[in-house]
Motif scaffolding. Structure first.
Motif, PDB file in Angstrom:
ATOM      1  N   HIS A   1       0.820  -1.284   0.052  1.00  0.00           N
ATOM      2  CA  HIS A   1      -0.049   0.018   0.027  1.00  0.00           C
ATOM      3  C   HIS A   1       0.915   1.338   0.029  1.00  0.00           C
ATOM      4  N   PRO A   2       0.531   2.307  -0.909  1.00  0.00           N
ATOM      5  CA  PRO A   2       1.265   3.220  -0.931  1.00  0.00           C
ATOM      6  C   PRO A   2       0.780   4.473   0.001  1.00  0.00           C
ATOM      7  N   PHE A   3       1.750   5.226   0.208  1.00  0.00           N
ATOM      8  CA  PHE A   3       1.026   6.526   0.871  1.00  0.00           C
ATOM      9  C   PHE A   3       0.438   7.365  -0.250  1.00  0.00           C
ATOM     10  N   ILE A   4      -0.632   7.842  -0.134  1.00  0.00           N
ATOM     11  CA  ILE A   4      -1.403   8.816  -1.050  1.00  0.00           C
ATOM     12  C   ILE A   4      -1.848  10.072  -0.625  1.00  0.00           C
ATOM     13  N   SER A   5      -1.420  11.020  -1.330  1.00  0.00           N
ATOM     14  CA  SER A   5      -1.742  12.437  -1.180  1.00  0.00           C
ATOM     15  C   SER A   5      -2.643  12.798  -2.341  1.00  0.00           C
ATOM     16  N   ILE A   6      -3.707  13.650  -1.949  1.00  0.00           N
ATOM     17  CA  ILE A   6      -4.631  14.168  -2.972  1.00  0.00           C
ATOM     18  C   ILE A   6      -4.346  15.655  -2.724  1.00  0.00           C
ATOM     19  N   GLU A   7      -4.281  16.346  -3.675  1.00  0.00           N
ATOM     20  CA  GLU A   7      -4.255  17.651  -3.882  1.00  0.00           C
ATOM     21  C   GLU A   7      -5.057  18.221  -4.987  1.00  0.00           C
ATOM     22  N   TYR A   8      -6.444  18.203  -4.823  1.00  0.00           N
ATOM     23  CA  TYR A   8      -7.364  18.749  -5.716  1.00  0.00           C
ATOM     24  C   TYR A   8      -7.169  17.443  -7.148  1.00  0.00           C
ATOM     25  N   LYS A   9      -6.586  18.067  -8.202  1.00  0.00           N
ATOM     26  CA  LYS A   9      -6.185  17.299  -9.413  1.00  0.00           C
ATOM     27  C   LYS A   9      -5.048  16.600  -9.306  1.00  0.00           C
ATOM     28  N   LEU A  10      -4.226  16.571  -8.348  1.00  0.00           N
ATOM     29  CA  LEU A  10      -2.673  16.225  -8.355  1.00  0.00           C
ATOM     30  C   LEU A  10      -2.818  14.986  -7.136  1.00  0.00           C
ATOM     31  N   ILE A  11      -2.463  13.788  -7.649  1.00  0.00           N
ATOM     32  CA  ILE A  11      -2.402  12.954  -6.981  1.00  0.00           C
ATOM     33  C   ILE A  11      -0.827  12.132  -6.574  1.00  0.00           C
ATOM     34  N   SER A  12      -0.155  12.250  -5.512  1.00  0.00           N
ATOM     35  CA  SER A  12       0.899  11.845  -5.415  1.00  0.00           C
ATOM     36  C   SER A  12       1.087  10.568  -4.455  1.00  0.00           C
ATOM     37  N   LEU A  13       1.891   9.660  -5.109  1.00  0.00           N
ATOM     38  CA  LEU A  13       2.163   8.261  -4.447  1.00  0.00           C
ATOM     39  C   LEU A  13       3.396   7.840  -4.044  1.00  0.00           C
ATOM     40  N   ARG A  14       3.513   7.535  -2.912  1.00  0.00           N
ATOM     41  CA  ARG A  14       4.917   7.283  -2.193  1.00  0.00           C
ATOM     42  C   ARG A  14       5.062   5.993  -1.660  1.00  0.00           C
ATOM     43  N   LEU A  15       6.167   5.157  -2.168  1.00  0.00           N
ATOM     44  CA  LEU A  15       6.247   3.894  -1.844  1.00  0.00           C
ATOM     45  C   LEU A  15       7.588   3.226  -1.150  1.00  0.00           C
ATOM     46  N   THR A  16       7.759   2.486  -0.050  1.00  0.00           N
ATOM     47  CA  THR A  16       8.811   1.694   0.489  1.00  0.00           C
ATOM     48  C   THR A  16       8.400   0.569   0.889  1.00  0.00           C
ATOM     49  N   THR A  17       9.242  -0.229   1.342  1.00  0.00           N
ATOM     50  CA  THR A  17       8.880  -1.651   2.095  1.00  0.00           C
ATOM     51  C   THR A  17       9.411  -1.541   3.321  1.00  0.00           C
ATOM     52  N   TRP A  18       8.550  -1.284   4.440  1.00  0.00           N
ATOM     53  CA  TRP A  18       8.972  -1.156   5.963  1.00  0.00           C
ATOM     54  C   TRP A  18       9.441  -2.513   6.301  1.00  0.00           C
ATOM     55  N   SER A  19       9.029  -3.851   5.942  1.00  0.00           N
ATOM     56  CA  SER A  19       9.762  -4.882   6.580  1.00  0.00           C
ATOM     57  C   SER A  19      10.842  -5.069   6.417  1.00  0.00           C
ATOM     58  N   CYS A  20      11.614  -4.365   4.972  1.00  0.00           N
ATOM     59  CA  CYS A  20      13.149  -4.589   4.850  1.00  0.00           C
ATOM     60  C   CYS A  20      13.998  -3.190   4.968  1.00  0.00           C
ATOM     61  N   GLY A  21      13.431  -2.421   5.629  1.00  0.00           N
ATOM     62  CA  GLY A  21      13.797  -0.953   5.846  1.00  0.00           C
ATOM     63  C   GLY A  21      14.388  -0.300   4.687  1.00  0.00           C
ATOM     64  N   GLY A  22      13.648  -0.388   3.617  1.00  0.00           N
ATOM     65  CA  GLY A  22      13.855   0.519   2.372  1.00  0.00           C
ATOM     66  C   GLY A  22      13.232  -0.102   1.277  1.00  0.00           C
ATOM     67  N   LEU A  23      13.768  -0.036  -0.204  1.00  0.00           N
ATOM     68  CA  LEU A  23      13.193  -0.387  -1.314  1.00  0.00           C
ATOM     69  C   LEU A  23      13.457  -1.881  -1.515  1.00  0.00           C
ATOM     70  N   SER A  24      12.189  -2.504  -2.106  1.00  0.00           N
ATOM     71  CA  SER A  24      12.248  -3.774  -2.605  1.00  0.00           C
ATOM     72  C   SER A  24      11.679  -3.827  -4.101  1.00  0.00           C
ATOM     73  N   GLU A  25      11.596  -4.958  -4.465  1.00  0.00           N
ATOM     74  CA  GLU A  25      11.303  -5.586  -5.745  1.00  0.00           C
ATOM     75  C   GLU A  25       9.579  -5.171  -5.785  1.00  0.00           C
ATOM     76  N   LEU A  26       9.257  -5.347  -4.705  1.00  0.00           N
ATOM     77  CA  LEU A  26       7.607  -5.075  -4.725  1.00  0.00           C
ATOM     78  C   LEU A  26       7.158  -3.648  -4.815  1.00  0.00           C
ATOM     79  N   ASP A  27       8.194  -2.802  -4.351  1.00  0.00           N
ATOM     80  CA  ASP A  27       8.061  -1.545  -4.753  1.00  0.00           C
ATOM     81  C   ASP A  27       7.936  -0.930  -6.128  1.00  0.00           C
ATOM     82  N   PHE A  28       8.662  -1.459  -6.773  1.00  0.00           N
ATOM     83  CA  PHE A  28       8.805  -1.526  -8.424  1.00  0.00           C
ATOM     84  C   PHE A  28       7.893  -2.208  -8.968  1.00  0.00           C
TER      85      PHE A  28
END
Length: 96
Positions: free
Chosen positions: A56-83
């Protein structure tokens, strides 16, 4: 889930259309829509895809602009699943 190496992250970012690395442990992307409701529909599609992936990504809604942010907490950084999720969310944005 294994944390990716710096070399793996850099390699994956090349093909992660529009995604950028932030603070070392996140990838982020902003999606702009022609209307507020189009953005909300995208968020709903992302939510369904996130549930399917169980990532699940962090999602920010700013009117017509949607921002997504991904990381994998269980491994402490970026994993294959993020990509994998990033690629799926890109496809979701164009309605594939």
């Amino acid at each position: 889930m294994r944390k990716l190496t710096e070399e793996e992250i850099e390699s994956k970012l090349v093909s992660a259309e529009g995604w950028n690395r932030v603070d070392g442990k996140w990838i982020t992307k902003k999606f702009r829509f022609s209307s507020y409701l189009d953005g909300i529909e995208f968020v709903n599609r992302v939510a369904r895809e996130a549930e399917r992936l169980n990532h699940h990504p962090f999602i920010s809604i700013e009117y017509k602009l949607i921002s997504l942010r991904l990381t994998t907490w269980s491994c402490g950084g970026l994993s294959e699943l993020d990509f994998t999720a990033a690629a799926e969310f890109n496809r979701t944005a164009v309605g594939e």
